[in-house]
Design an enzyme around this catalytic site. Sequence first.
Site, PDB file in Angstrom:
ATOM      1  N   HIS A 100      97.195  89.262  37.268  1.00 47.08           N
ATOM      2  CA  HIS A 100      98.443  89.169  38.039  1.00 47.08           C
ATOM      3  C   HIS A 100      99.465  88.358  37.248  1.00 47.08           C
ATOM      4  O   HIS A 100      99.385  87.131  37.166  1.00 47.08           O
ATOM      5  CB  HIS A 100      98.158  88.503  39.379  1.00 47.08           C
ATOM      6  N   TYR A 107     104.135  83.979  40.070  1.00 48.64           N
ATOM      7  CA  TYR A 107     102.921  83.192  39.865  1.00 48.64           C
ATOM      8  C   TYR A 107     102.848  82.739  38.407  1.00 48.64           C
ATOM      9  O   TYR A 107     103.747  82.998  37.616  1.00 48.64           O
ATOM     10  CB  TYR A 107     101.697  83.986  40.321  1.00 48.64           C
ATOM     11  N   ARG A 151     101.348  97.688  52.785  1.00 48.83           N
ATOM     12  CA  ARG A 151     101.555  97.621  54.235  1.00 48.83           C
ATOM     13  C   ARG A 151     101.075  98.873  54.951  1.00 48.83           C
ATOM     14  O   ARG A 151     100.574  98.805  56.072  1.00 48.83           O
ATOM     15  CB  ARG A 151     103.027  97.368  54.540  1.00 48.83           C
TER      16      ARG A 151
END
Length: 357
Positions: free
Chosen positions: A174, A179, A323
Amino acid sequence: MTVNDAPAQQYFVQQHAAPGAAHDPITAPALFQPLTIRGVTFANRIQVSPMCMFSAHPTERHRNPTSHLVHIAPLKRISDFVHYHDGKLGIQLAHAGRKACMYAPFVPDLGRGLVPESDGGWPNAVVAPSPVQWDESMAMPHELSVDEIKDLVQAFADAAARCEKAGFDVVEIHGAHGYLIHQFLSPVSNARTDTYGGSLENRARFLMEIVQAVRAVWPAEKPVFLRLSCTDWVADSSWDIDEVIEVAKMVAPLGVDVLDCSTGGNHPKQKIPVGPLYQVPFAQRVKKAVQDLKVVAVGLITTAQEANKVVEEGKADAVMLAREFLRDGWVYRAAHELGVEVAFIDQYRAGKRRPNM
């Protein structure tokens, strides 16, 4: 299993197909064509995007000094179940960096605020490439030393090795959404003046070292995915699609097989033009520029027709949705809407729709 059970068991295995696999992949629409990367074949071009759910389940084992070993067994049970049904399973490796130690966004009145020590937080141990806060509500991070950076590179490799023991088919690094890896890549969060800051080559060094370390312990027959934010959506940041393409060209020879193209997440003043398929053009740019990589498109892809068109038009090799999978069994709904007959897990076959339903 007794001798008498063997024929029935053999029949089950022979008749079984991966869930979501088209009965006739030759005539299936692009979204339901199989995709092979290294030694792993995916039944279709639909993937569930990794989701940060703020819901790790703590147990007493977390207190054990050998917890890094005991975590493998529960994950192995999950991968064994998925493989029993001929599915494929990936896991994402991430470090939050300066965005760590925050409340879950759904915590009433506290969402995304800093967790104090009194509530189990570790605000004084938050790290980043530079001492630059995300915003005033978050921790002031400690600037990582070179030795600490090397330790983190090794930590990513160690995590990948545990994922192999747990039976995962894919590991994704990631490097997006603000991040730690993204923080190194972007000049809005990386103010270093050593070999990990300044030029794009230096800002990408942490990522390159992680890719090499992970690929060294990850089986050659299994793919490595990399998720990147393809722009900061910040006017004065050079971290945009052009730099992403340059980094994509760097990681491909090191063993990254798939670039998962997202955007944003690294600055509170980002201006994101959210809308249907808004991130697909970034995947399309990378796919055109870096022939050695497969590309995944993400970002408000909600309908079967939209997803199929992305793949059919060659804008990406696959799509990831998040989602939509929290809402229903999206693969089966998409197959029904596109008129594709796909395999079901045996126990769920009763839920299969007839063509006129």
